[in-house]
Design a protein around this motif. Structure first.
Motif, PDB file in Angstrom:
ATOM      1  N   LEU A  36      38.881  38.505  44.690  1.00 53.17           N
ATOM      2  CA  LEU A  36      39.293  37.104  44.556  1.00 53.17           C
ATOM      3  C   LEU A  36      38.457  36.487  43.443  1.00 53.17           C
ATOM      4  N   VAL A  37      39.106  35.968  42.415  1.00 53.48           N
ATOM      5  CA  VAL A  37      38.369  35.458  41.264  1.00 53.48           C
ATOM      6  C   VAL A  37      38.922  34.102  40.853  1.00 53.48           C
ATOM      7  N   GLY A  38      38.053  33.293  40.276  1.00 50.62           N
ATOM      8  CA  GLY A  38      38.455  31.971  39.803  1.00 50.62           C
ATOM      9  C   GLY A  38      37.211  31.156  39.507  1.00 50.62           C
ATOM     10  N   PRO A  39      37.385  29.992  38.897  1.00 52.10           N
ATOM     11  CA  PRO A  39      36.226  29.144  38.574  1.00 52.10           C
ATOM     12  C   PRO A  39      35.627  28.528  39.825  1.00 52.10           C
ATOM     13  N   SER A  40      34.458  27.926  39.683  1.00 57.87           N
ATOM     14  CA  SER A  40      33.804  27.268  40.816  1.00 57.87           C
ATOM     15  C   SER A  40      34.724  26.210  41.423  1.00 57.87           C
ATOM     16  N   GLY A  41      34.786  26.193  42.752  1.00 62.45           N
ATOM     17  CA  GLY A  41      35.605  25.198  43.435  1.00 62.45           C
ATOM     18  C   GLY A  41      37.064  25.562  43.576  1.00 62.45           C
ATOM     19  N   CYS A  42      37.438  26.818  43.236  1.00 68.04           N
ATOM     20  CA  CYS A  42      38.859  27.188  43.284  1.00 68.04           C
ATOM     21  C   CYS A  42      39.315  27.599  44.683  1.00 68.04           C
ATOM     22  N   GLY A  43      38.368  27.810  45.614  1.00 68.51           N
ATOM     23  CA  GLY A  43      38.740  28.166  46.984  1.00 68.51           C
ATOM     24  C   GLY A  43      38.532  29.625  47.340  1.00 68.51           C
ATOM     25  N   LYS A  44      37.929  30.396  46.438  1.00 70.22           N
ATOM     26  CA  LYS A  44      37.792  31.834  46.719  1.00 70.22           C
ATOM     27  C   LYS A  44      36.818  32.117  47.859  1.00 70.22           C
ATOM     28  N   SER A  45      35.646  31.465  47.852  1.00 70.67           N
ATOM     29  CA  SER A  45      34.683  31.685  48.938  1.00 70.67           C
ATOM     30  C   SER A  45      35.214  31.121  50.251  1.00 70.67           C
ATOM     31  N   THR A  46      35.925  30.005  50.194  1.00 66.96           N
ATOM     32  CA  THR A  46      36.527  29.440  51.410  1.00 66.96           C
ATOM     33  C   THR A  46      37.542  30.414  51.989  1.00 66.96           C
ATOM     34  N   SER A  47      38.328  31.052  51.135  1.00 66.05           N
ATOM     35  CA  SER A  47      39.314  32.051  51.601  1.00 66.05           C
ATOM     36  C   SER A  47      38.613  33.194  52.317  1.00 66.05           C
TER      37      SER A  47
END
Length: 387
Positions: A36-47
């Motif tokens: 899961l990749v994306g900029p900070s705040g994109c929701g990846k860690s929440t996912s």
């Protein structure tokens, strides 16, 4: 081992209107390494935390194998998580840290020792089992944290930016070890990172998120060759893709003094809201140096040259006779273009070099929606999935 399924899973934090994760639909195959990749705040860690049970799921569901774990307690989900911080107990030895979860689960001491020694052998930690964490390097501590996950023999590994605390050289070395380890164990793994180079080099597939919304899922090659929209195009690749907005004349994009042919399907897909403009993308390595004033050539006034030994990149200004600089937005900055060049033939600052986009290697997107219009580049990558 088990597959993982996000079924319209959403997370909305109290006091916010926009979901942190918005109706995520994603299937991860048994034994797959998904990033899961994306900029900070994109929701990846929440996912990832939703899958771990550390965040509530406000809508939708999450399945591990054929079991709905949406409302199952974290300890009963049969997953193991490796955090960004090593989270080791400083007063315990490496062996005790690795076996602590098994001890809590009242596993037999002999079984714990056997599993710990087996994991230590895989991770090259055997000689450190009696040391305390303070006597280990950062890379060794991270391997201990991974060993703690391995000994549990879970159905799914979750890794939340585990390399971000390591220096650059150790990060490269450790990401290779993690990828090799996952292939050896065959355990389904969900790995979160903001580093797109990590994503490209480690994952079987990559899922790109932006503002809580899944943008595209596919293999690293799919992402690189056929990005689904402008965001994915600009995010995946290093150096980033050159991206600019240009007017269309008779099936050609006007790039400065040059006219770039567009695929017929891209031109026919233009809508009234595009106002006869397209977003054109092309990677630094898709540009060839040509003689001055070559038809279709683009002049670039050299600002900066990055010499990397095996590679060299030119950052330069693009004269734009058709609109101001605000109409051209390259990854390097307004009206700047990045070109990969022969490191043995490097121009000087202030020189003008002429380049031409290699035929069939441009990416065409809608100026209004940012969605991909062309499939010119590696059309066999049509198996991509978009949200």
């Amino acid at each position: 081992m088990a597959s993982v399924t996000y079924d319209n899973a959403s997370r909305i934090y109290p006091g916010t209107e926009r979901p942190a994760v918005d109706a995520l639909n994603l299937e991860i195959a048994d034994g797959e390494f998904l990033v899961l990749v994306g900029p900070s705040g994109c929701g990846k860690s929440t996912s990832l935390r939703m899958l771990a049970g550390l965040e509530d799921i406000d809508e939708g569901a999450i399945w591990v194998g054929d079991r709905d774990v949406t409302h199952v307690q974290p300890k009963d989900r049969d997953i193991a998580m490796v955090f960004q911080s090593y989270a080791l107990y400083p007063h315990m030895t490496v062996a005790d840290n690795m076996g602590f979860a098994l001890k809590i689960a009242k596993v037999d001491k002999a079984e714990i020792r056997q599993r710990v020694e087996a994991a230590a052998k895989i991770l090259d930690l055997t000689e450190y089992l009696d040391r305390k964490p303070k006597a280990l390097s950062g890379g060794q501590r991270q391997r201990v944290a991974m060993g703690r996950a391995i000994v549990r023999q879970p159905q799914v590994f979750l890794m939340d930016e585990p390399l971000s605390n390591l220096d650059a050289k150790l990060r490269v070395q450790t990401r290779t070890q993690i990828a090799a380890l996952q292939r050896r164990l065959g355990t389904t793994t969900v790995y979160v990172t903001h580093d797109q180079v990590e994503a490209l080099t480690m994952g079987d597939r990559i899922a790109v998120l932006k503002d809580g919304v899944l943008q595209q899922v596919g293999s690293p090659r799919d992402m690189y060759d056929a990005p689904a929209n402008v965001f994915v195009a600009g995010f995946i690749g290093s150096p980033a893709m050159n991206i600019g907005t240009y007017q269309v004349f008779d099936g050609q994009a006007q790039v400065g003094r040059a006219k770039v042919d567009l695929a017929r399907e891209a031109v026919s897909a233009l809508k009234s809201e595009d106002k006869n403009h397209v977003v054109l993308g092309f990677r630094p390595e898709s540009l060839d140096r040509v003689a001055p004033n070559t038809e279709g050539g683009i002049p670039i006034e050299v600002d900066v040259v990055e010499e990397l030994g095996s590679d060299a990149f030119v950052y330069g200004e693009v004269p734009n006779e058709f609109g101001g600089a605000e109409d051209v937005h390259f990854a390097a900055g307004d009206s700047q273009m990045i070109v990969r060049i022969d490191p043995r033939d490097v121009p000087k600052k202030g020189d003008t070099v002429w380049v031409k986009i290699r035929e069939g290697e441009q990416h065409v997107f809608s100026a209004a929606t940012g969605e991909r219009l062309s499939s010119e580049v590696h059309t066999d990558a049509s198996a991509q999935h978009t949200a």
